[in-house]
Scaffold this motif. Structure first.
Motif, PDB file in Angstrom:
ATOM      1  N   TRP A 153      -7.978   7.203  -4.162  1.00 46.36           N
ATOM      2  CA  TRP A 153      -7.676   7.250  -2.734  1.00 46.36           C
ATOM      3  C   TRP A 153      -8.825   7.837  -1.937  1.00 46.36           C
TER       4      TRP A 153
ATOM      5  N   GLU B 120       0.827  -1.203   0.000  1.00 38.47           N
ATOM      6  CA  GLU B 120       0.000   0.000   0.000  1.00 38.47           C
ATOM      7  C   GLU B 120       0.863   1.255   0.000  1.00 38.47           C
TER       8      GLU B 120
ATOM      9  N   ARG C 107       0.731   4.293  -2.754  1.00 39.90           N
ATOM     10  CA  ARG C 107       0.531   5.720  -2.424  1.00 39.90           C
ATOM     11  C   ARG C 107       1.664   6.574  -3.015  1.00 39.90           C
TER      12      ARG C 107
ATOM     13  N   ASP D 263      -9.900   5.936   1.395  1.00 37.73           N
ATOM     14  CA  ASP D 263      -9.781   6.582   2.684  1.00 37.73           C
ATOM     15  C   ASP D 263     -11.123   6.991   3.275  1.00 37.73           C
TER      16      ASP D 263
ATOM     17  N   GLY E  34      -0.149   8.391  -5.871  1.00 44.88           N
ATOM     18  CA  GLY E  34      -0.738   9.257  -4.859  1.00 44.88           C
ATOM     19  C   GLY E  34      -1.607  10.369  -5.413  1.00 44.88           C
TER      20      GLY E  34
END
Length: 483
Positions: A479, A465, A469, A483, A473
């Motif tokens: 994301w 992970e 990212r 998240d 990212g």
């Protein structure tokens, strides 16, 4: 003990006929379908003949309608058609099969006008007409029409088969037509094929499209459609009569050498106990299409037909070799199972292991994975994923998703790697439409990681992970979902 307020027939009966009648009037107010159903029940209380008159009137109304039926109104149309079909089958045909048969033909005759104004993307409307064809056969058994009269009705129907509503009509009615009716129908179809098509004068011809050779005219399309209808009908009649030569006659010599067609012919010849002739047909197709003897990717119909021919000729060893060759080239689990069934006890175990070893090392990792998952042989599937992870193409979610599901219980590392393959593909290629699935897969990987004590040569979930990212990212759409 059931409550007195439970909605069931016994509790409703206690309301009494008068109260129930009043409720039905209230409920049916503004509901055309309910009103039509009640009228049919009232007609049925008088006589089946009254039901037939009600159905006949409703069919006429449906035929005259010109309003377009979109997906929102399709349900009402389906319920209406089902109501009329069931009334014909359950009320009219049971007491008067001849009248029921005539009404069912009228019902089927609605198809072209309905499909011309209806969105049937779900296929639910055509399914009603296919059911009506099956009903027609059952009613015809009781009505026992003259074979020639039934043949005429089939002839007229096939001439108006614009939307496939009469597909398999001949096969469905073959038993009722009998040899006499089928022979009569074949005569009519043959005569139609010989009838010259009347072409409009040059100025009156309607061009409906263009090709490299020039204009495409409506009369040319009509002629091709007629010829196709005749050919298919004659083939179905030949099958119903068990006349293999008549079936073969519908194909010219070059077409008989097409492997798929050769297979159809060979299967019929084997059924007629003419395996030698079947082998000649298949050999001719092989010579015309050399690639089909190399099994780079087998034509399964041709392969299956040839296996059946070899078995019929008592050449079981050759049939077994073909089954194994087909498995080796395509990882066809069906052909492997058939191969194993022919082996003696204990021989099949060694052969199965040899097959698994072959699949484990074959070029197509996804093909092998699919084979092991569907067999099922999940330990082999897990070894394959862990050992050849870098060869897995994450684009093929139709194979990888069920594989991950199957492996997750006992082989969490393999399941996690399969999910990673799909995640990696999605992010590397920025497939935003798949972000939702990729985010779910990443969460599944996190859950699976709790069951994995040793990731071996592969990254731990935390490292994986973190790398995602770092590399991706800026893909906030993904994301944000994670998240």
């Amino acid at each position: 003990m059931a409550s007195k307020k439970t909605l069931n027939a016994k509790n409703l009966e206690e309301l009494g006929a008068a109260r129930l009648a009043q409720l039905l009037i209230e409920i049916s107010t503004g509901n055309a379908l309910a009103k039509r159903r009640l009228r049919l029940e009232l007609a049925g209380a008088q006589s089946p003949a009254e039901v037939a008159r009600e159905v006949d009137k409703r069919l006429s109304t449906i035929r005259r309608s010109r309003s377009f039926v979109d997906w929102q109104n399709r349900k009402a149309l389906i319920e209406d058609l089902q109501t009329q079909r069931k009334a014909i089958v359950e009320q009219v045909a049971r007491s008067d099969p001849a009248e029921g048969l005539a009404l069912m033909w009228r019902f089927l005759g609605l198809a072209n006008s309905i499909f011309g104004r209806c969105d049937d993307s779900s296929g639910m409307v055509i399914a009603i007409f296919h059911q009506a064809v099956a009903d027609l056969a059952e009613i015809a058994v009781r009505a026992n029409p003259r074979p020639e009269a039934l043949g005429d009705a089939v002839y007229d129907a096939l001439s108006a088969n614009e939307y496939g509503q009469y597909d398999d009509l001949i096969g469905t009615l073959a038993a009722v037509l009998g040899e006499r009716g089928l022979t009569y129908l074949r005569g009519r179809m043959t005569a139609l094929a010989k009838t010259p098509v009347k072409r409009p004068a040059g100025k009156d011809r309607v061009a409906v499209g263009w090709a490299s050779s020039g204009a495409i005219y409506q009369d040319e399309i009509d002629e091709r459609s007629r010829d196709s209808t005749v050919k298919l009908a004659l083939m179905e009649i030949a099958d119903a009569l068990g006349d293999v030569d008549a079936f073969i006659a519908q194909y010219d010599e070059p077409t008989r050498k097409v492997p798929r067609i050769a297979a159809e012919i060979a299967n019929r010849l084997v059924a007629a106990d003419r395996a030698d002739d079947a082998l000649q047909i298949l050999d001719a197709a092989t010579q015309n299409n050399p690639s089909h003897s190399s099994f780079n990717w087998p034509d399964f119909k041709w392969v299956d037909a040839r296996i059946a021919v070899l078995d019929a000729l008592g050449r079981g060893r050759e049939a077994q070799d073909m089954r194994w060759s087909c498995f080796e080239s395509s990882l066809s689990s069906r052909h492997l199972r058939e191969y194993l069934k022919q082996l003696a006890d204990f021989e099949d175990i060694d052969a199965e292991t040899r097959a698994f070893d072959h699949a484990q090392t074959c070029k197509s990792v996804l093909g092998a994975l699919s084979f092991f998952v569907t067999w099922p042989k999940l330990d082999r599937a897990a070894d394959l994923v862990i050992g050849r992870f870098e060869k897995i193409d994450g684009d093929h979610y139709e194979i990888l998703t069920p594989a991950a599901d199957a492996l997750s219980a006992k082989y969490p590392l393999a399941a996690s790697l399969v999910l990673r393959a799909m995640i990696d593909f999605t992010l590397i290629h920025a497939r935003s439409t798949r972000y939702k699935h990729a985010a779910r897969h990443l969460l599944e990987c996190a859950s699976l990681s709790r069951q994995i004590s040793d990731f071996g040569a592969h990254e731990s979930h935390t490292d994986y992970e973190a790398r995602l990212r770092k590399m991706h990212g800026r893909k906030s759409g993904f994301w944000g979902l994670v998240d």
